[in-house]
Motif scaffolding. Structure first.
Motif, mmCIF file in Angstrom:
data_model
loop_
_atom_site.group_PDB
_atom_site.id
_atom_site.type_symbol
_atom_site.label_atom_id
_atom_site.label_comp_id
_atom_site.label_asym_id
_atom_site.label_seq_id
_atom_site.Cartn_x
_atom_site.Cartn_y
_atom_site.Cartn_z
ATOM 1 N N LEU A 1 0.820 -1.207 0.000
ATOM 2 C CA LEU A 1 0.000 0.000 0.000
ATOM 3 C C LEU A 1 0.854 1.258 0.000
ATOM 4 O O LEU A 1 0.650 2.177 -0.807
ATOM 5 N N ALA A 2 1.841 1.306 0.882
ATOM 6 C CA ALA A 2 2.706 2.487 0.950
ATOM 7 C C ALA A 2 3.502 2.656 -0.336
ATOM 8 O O ALA A 2 3.667 3.779 -0.840
ATOM 9 N N GLY A 3 3.999 1.554 -0.885
ATOM 10 C CA GLY A 3 4.746 1.623 -2.140
ATOM 11 C C GLY A 3 3.895 2.122 -3.289
ATOM 12 O O GLY A 3 4.348 2.924 -4.117
ATOM 13 N N ASP A 4 2.644 1.662 -3.348
ATOM 14 C CA ASP A 4 1.725 2.131 -4.393
ATOM 15 C C ASP A 4 1.504 3.638 -4.298
ATOM 16 O O ASP A 4 1.528 4.353 -5.305
ATOM 17 N N LEU A 5 1.239 4.100 -3.088
ATOM 18 C CA LEU A 5 0.960 5.522 -2.904
ATOM 19 C C LEU A 5 2.159 6.379 -3.282
ATOM 20 O O LEU A 5 2.030 7.379 -3.996
ATOM 21 N N ALA A 6 3.331 5.983 -2.810
ATOM 22 C CA ALA A 6 4.535 6.755 -3.124
ATOM 23 C C ALA A 6 4.811 6.734 -4.621
ATOM 24 O O ALA A 6 5.182 7.755 -5.216
ATOM 25 N N ALA A 7 4.620 5.574 -5.262
ATOM 26 C CA ALA A 7 4.841 5.479 -6.706
ATOM 27 C C ALA A 7 3.862 6.357 -7.476
ATOM 28 O O ALA A 7 4.165 6.816 -8.579
ATOM 29 N N ALA A 8 2.682 6.600 -6.900
ATOM 30 C CA ALA A 8 1.684 7.458 -7.535
ATOM 31 C C ALA A 8 1.878 8.927 -7.182
ATOM 32 O O ALA A 8 1.040 9.766 -7.531
ATOM 33 N N GLY A 9 2.972 9.249 -6.487
ATOM 34 C CA GLY A 9 3.264 10.641 -6.163
ATOM 35 C C GLY A 9 2.603 11.151 -4.903
ATOM 36 O O GLY A 9 2.504 12.359 -4.698
ATOM 37 N N ARG B 1 11.900 -3.064 -1.008
ATOM 38 C CA ARG B 1 12.808 -2.398 -1.963
ATOM 39 C C ARG B 1 12.039 -1.421 -2.837
ATOM 40 O O ARG B 1 12.497 -0.299 -3.096
ATOM 41 N N ARG B 2 10.879 -1.831 -3.303
ATOM 42 C CA ARG B 2 10.060 -0.945 -4.135
ATOM 43 C C ARG B 2 9.620 0.280 -3.350
ATOM 44 O O ARG B 2 9.656 1.409 -3.863
ATOM 45 N N ALA B 3 9.196 0.083 -2.108
ATOM 46 C CA ALA B 3 8.723 1.208 -1.293
ATOM 47 C C ALA B 3 9.841 2.199 -1.019
ATOM 48 O O ALA B 3 9.644 3.416 -1.080
ATOM 49 N N VAL B 4 11.023 1.689 -0.718
ATOM 50 C CA VAL B 4 12.170 2.569 -0.473
ATOM 51 C C VAL B 4 12.497 3.369 -1.727
ATOM 52 O O VAL B 4 12.705 4.590 -1.682
ATOM 53 N N LYS B 5 12.538 2.685 -2.868
ATOM 54 C CA LYS B 5 12.859 3.351 -4.134
ATOM 55 C C LYS B 5 11.816 4.413 -4.482
ATOM 56 O O LYS B 5 12.151 5.478 -5.033
ATOM 57 N N ALA B 6 10.555 4.157 -4.131
ATOM 58 C CA ALA B 6 9.481 5.108 -4.445
ATOM 59 C C ALA B 6 9.486 6.314 -3.521
ATOM 60 O O ALA B 6 8.813 7.304 -3.804
ATOM 61 N N GLY B 7 10.210 6.226 -2.398
ATOM 62 C CA GLY B 7 10.321 7.382 -1.515
ATOM 63 C C GLY B 7 9.476 7.339 -0.259
ATOM 64 O O GLY B 7 9.246 8.383 0.373
ATOM 65 N N VAL B 8 9.018 6.149 0.149
ATOM 66 C CA VAL B 8 8.258 6.039 1.395
ATOM 67 C C VAL B 8 9.153 6.444 2.572
ATOM 68 O O VAL B 8 10.312 6.056 2.651
ATOM 69 N N GLU B 9 8.609 7.228 3.489
ATOM 70 C CA GLU B 9 9.321 7.591 4.718
ATOM 71 C C GLU B 9 9.032 6.512 5.770
ATOM 72 O O GLU B 9 7.886 6.320 6.177
ATOM 73 N N PHE B 10 10.066 5.805 6.189
ATOM 74 C CA PHE B 10 9.910 4.744 7.178
ATOM 75 C C PHE B 10 10.246 5.274 8.573
ATOM 76 O O PHE B 10 11.250 5.963 8.761
ATOM 77 N N ARG B 11 9.401 4.925 9.536
ATOM 78 C CA ARG B 11 9.673 5.234 10.935
ATOM 79 C C ARG B 11 9.573 3.930 11.724
ATOM 80 O O ARG B 11 8.492 3.520 12.138
ATOM 81 N N TYR B 12 10.723 3.270 11.903
ATOM 82 C CA TYR B 12 10.770 2.027 12.654
ATOM 83 C C TYR B 12 10.888 2.320 14.148
ATOM 84 O O TYR B 12 11.223 3.432 14.558
ATOM 85 N N GLU B 13 10.618 1.294 14.938
ATOM 86 C CA GLU B 13 10.643 1.411 16.400
ATOM 87 C C GLU B 13 9.793 2.596 16.867
ATOM 88 O O GLU B 13 10.127 3.294 17.822
ATOM 89 N N THR B 14 8.698 2.795 16.161
ATOM 90 C CA THR B 14 7.775 3.883 16.470
ATOM 91 C C THR B 14 6.385 3.282 16.667
ATOM 92 O O THR B 14 5.807 2.722 15.735
#
Length: 487
Positions: free
Chosen positions: A19-27, A110-123
C-alpha cells in the motif's frame, strides 16, 4: 493542512508495504510507521502466493522476481484425495507459488524505499483522533500519537490513516471497532527444522484422526512444519519441544522425515475474525487488522495484499483531485464481502480436514467426489482459493463485465495488459479496427487495442478490474466513461 502527510500507513508487513509503495509510486507522500526494529523476519507463517496476488505483483513489475526464487505448484492438496488443480487457471500464473513471506516482503520493501516512502521504525502508535466532524470535513485530518525508539512522543498529522498493523491492531482499537469471532484451533505448533529425508512433494499436508501436519521448504535447507493435535489443547505459553512436533507429524504424515536442528519453535492459536467495517471516517483497515482466517488454503496474506491493491489507487485518485471522496466508500463495499467469503471458505476447509464424526466424513467424501467430477464446481473452488474468481458489485444497468477481473490479455503491438497497468494507470482497450477516435493517453491512462478481433471496449482500473465496458460505444460515450472514472 500544513505539516500534514497525505497518508500514514501503520504496519510494515506485506499489506502495509504494498500500500505504501503504491501511494509513493503514484506521487503521494506517505509515512510508514512500524513498532518493530527494521528487519525482515524469517519467522512469518505465509508460504503461498496465489495467482491473483501474482497478477497484482506483475502489475508492479515484481512477479517475475518472486517467480525466480519460488517454486510453482500446479496442484494444491487440501486433505486426503481433495486437490485443487491450478494448471487450468485462466491466468499467466496458473499455479501456486511456494515462497516464504519474507521474500515477498523483501521485494515490496525495496520498491517502497525506491518510491520514496518515509519509514519510521521502532515507532509505536499510542493513540489516534480524527478531526471535528469525524473526518467528514475536507479540512479535517487525523492526529496520530506515537512513541519513538528513545521513548520520545510526537503527534503526526495525516489526511488519511491506514491500519495494516495486524490482528492486535492498535488502529482498529483506537477507532472503536470490535473484532468479533473466535479461536478455531488452539495450540498449533510451528518449527523450522532440517529434514534427513525431505518429502517427495513440494507441499506436504494431511490430516489423520486427531492430527494435522504441513511441511513446506524455505529454500535454505530448512522446512517449516505446522502441526496440530486435537487432544493437545494447551495455552500458547506451554513449553514446546521437538519430540511433540515429531509425534504430531508421524501421526498425520506417517513419518517425521528425520526432523532435527530446530532453529525456532512456537505455539499459537488460529482465529476467525472480521471487523464489521473497514473504514471509520478517514481511517481504514487492511489485511489482518481487518480480517484473520485459518491457514487453510493459504489465503491470509494474499487477501491482505489484494486489500492494499484495491485501496491504494483510490486514495491516490482522491488525494490528487481526480475523484471525489465517495470513491473511498467502494473499498468497504468491494473488500468486506471478499474477506467474509475467505473467512467462510478457509474455515470450512479446516473443519473438513479435521472431520471425525461419520456425517462430517461423509460430507467430506461427497465434496471430494463433486470437485473431482464436476467441472464448474472445480473451477469455482479454484477461483475462490486463488482469488481470481471474485468480482466486485456493479451499478444497476452496468455492462455484464463491470466489476470482473480482467486476465492478462494480449494487446496489439505485442504488449500485455498487466505491463500496461504499471504506474497505477487505467487502461482503455478498444477494438483493433475501431473507426472511432479514442481519448489520448496520459500519465493516468494507457490507450491500447485488442490483439484479437474482440469488439468490446473495456476500461480497466489500476487494480485490474473492469470500471466500464460497452459492446458498441461511440467516441462521445467512451470519452464520458474515461472522464467519469479517470478524471
Amino acid at each position: 493542512m500544513n505539516g500534514t502527510r497525505p497518508v500514514i500507513v501503520v504496519g510494515s508487513g506485506p499489506t502495509g508495504l504494498l500500500l505504501a509503495g503504491d501511494l509513493a509510486a503514484a506521487g503521494v507522500p506517505v509515512t510508514l510507521v512500524e513498532k518493530r526494529p527494521h528487519r525482515i523476519s524469517n519467522l512469518s507463517r505465509a508460504f503461498a502466493v496465489h495467482a491473483r496476488t501474482l497478477e497484482q505483483l506483475d502489475a508492479r513489475g515484481l512477479a517475475d522476481e518472486l517467480e525466480a526464487v519460488g517454486q510453482p505448484l500446479e496442484r494444491l492438496g487440501l486433505f486426503g484425495r481433495l486437490t485443487v488443480d491450478l494448471g487450468a487457471l485462466p491466468s499467466r500464473f496458473n499455479h501456486l507459488l511456494v515462497v516464504p513471506q519474507y521474500e515477498v516482503e523483501k521485494v515490496l520493501e525495496r520498491r517502497a524505499v525506491k518510491a520514496g516512502v518515509e519509514f519510521r521504525y521502532e515507532t509505536e502508535v499510542t493513540g489516534l483522533a480524527q478531526g471535528a466532524g469525524g473526518g467528514a470535513d475536507p479540512d479535517d485530518g487525523v492526529s496520530v500519537e506515537v512513541r519513538g525508539p528513545g521513548g520520545e512522543t510526537a503527534t503526526l498529522r495525516a489526511a488519511y490513516v491506514v491500519g495494516a498493523d495486524g490482528m492486535r491492531s492498535t488502529v482498529r482499537e483506537a477507532i472503536g471497532l470490535p473484532f468479533p469471532g473466535r479461536s478455531v484451533i488452539r495450540s498449533v505448533v510451528l518449527a523450522d527444522v532440517r529434514l534427513a529425508e525431505p518429502p517427495e512433494t513440494l507441499l506436504t499436508v494431511n490430516a489423520v484422526g486427531d492430527a494435522f501436519a504441513f511441511l513446506a521448504p524455505f529454500g535454505d535447507g530448512y522446512h517449516r512444519v505446522i502441526g496440530w493435535h486435537r487432544g493437545r489443547n494447551v495455552p500458547d505459553s506451554e513449553p514446546l519441544d521437538l519430540d511433540e512436533i515429531k509425534e504430531i507429524t508421524r501421526l498425520a504424515l506417517g513419518r517425521d522425515f528425520g526432523m532435527r536442528d530446530a532453529r525456532w519453535m512456537s505455539r499459537f492459536h488460529s482465529d476467525e475474525r472480521q471487523a464489521p467495517a473497514y473504514r471509520v471516517g478517514r481511517v481504514f483497515l487492511a489485511g489482518d487488522a481487518a480480517h484473520v482466517h485459518t491457514p487453510a488454503g493459504g489465503q491470509g496474506m494474499n487477501t491482505g495484499l489484494q486489500d492494499a491493491a484495491n485501496l491504494s489507487w483510490k486514495l491516490a485518485a482522491v488525494l490528487h483531485g481526480h475523484a471525489g471522496p465517495e470513491l473511498l466508500d467502494t473499498y468497504q463495499a468491494e473488500r468486506h464481502p471478499v474477506g467474509r467469503s475467505v473467512l467462510r471458505s478457509s474455515g470450512g476447509l479446516v473443519r473438513l480436514a479435521m472431520a471425525k464424526r461419520p456425517w462430517a466424513l461423509a460430507l467430506r467424501a461427497g465434496i471430494t467426489t463433486v470437485l473431482d467430477h464436476v467441472g464448474p464446481a472445480r473451477r469455482r473452488a479454484a477461483g475462490q482459493v486463488t482469488g481470481i474468481g471474485y468480482r466486485y458489485p456493479a451499478p444497476r444497468g452496468a455492462h455484464r463485465l463491470t466489476g470482473t477481473r480482467v486476465p492478462d490479455v494480449a494487446l496489439a503491438g505485442g504488449g500485455r495488459l498487466y505491463e500496461a497497468l504499471r504506474g497505477c494507470r487505467f487502461v482503455l482497450i478498444t477494438p483493433g479496427a475501431s473507426p472511432e477516435p479514442t481519448p489520448e493517453a496520459t500519465d493516468r491512462l494507457a490507450v491500447e487495442r485488442w490483439a484479437s478481433g474482440r469488439r468490446t471496449a473495456v476500461l480497466v482500473r489500476p487494480d485490474g478490474y473492469v470500471a466500464w465496458a460497452a459492446d458498441v460505444a461511440d467516441a462521445a460515450e467512451t470519452e464520458a466513461a474515461v472522464a467519469a472514472h479517470v478524471g
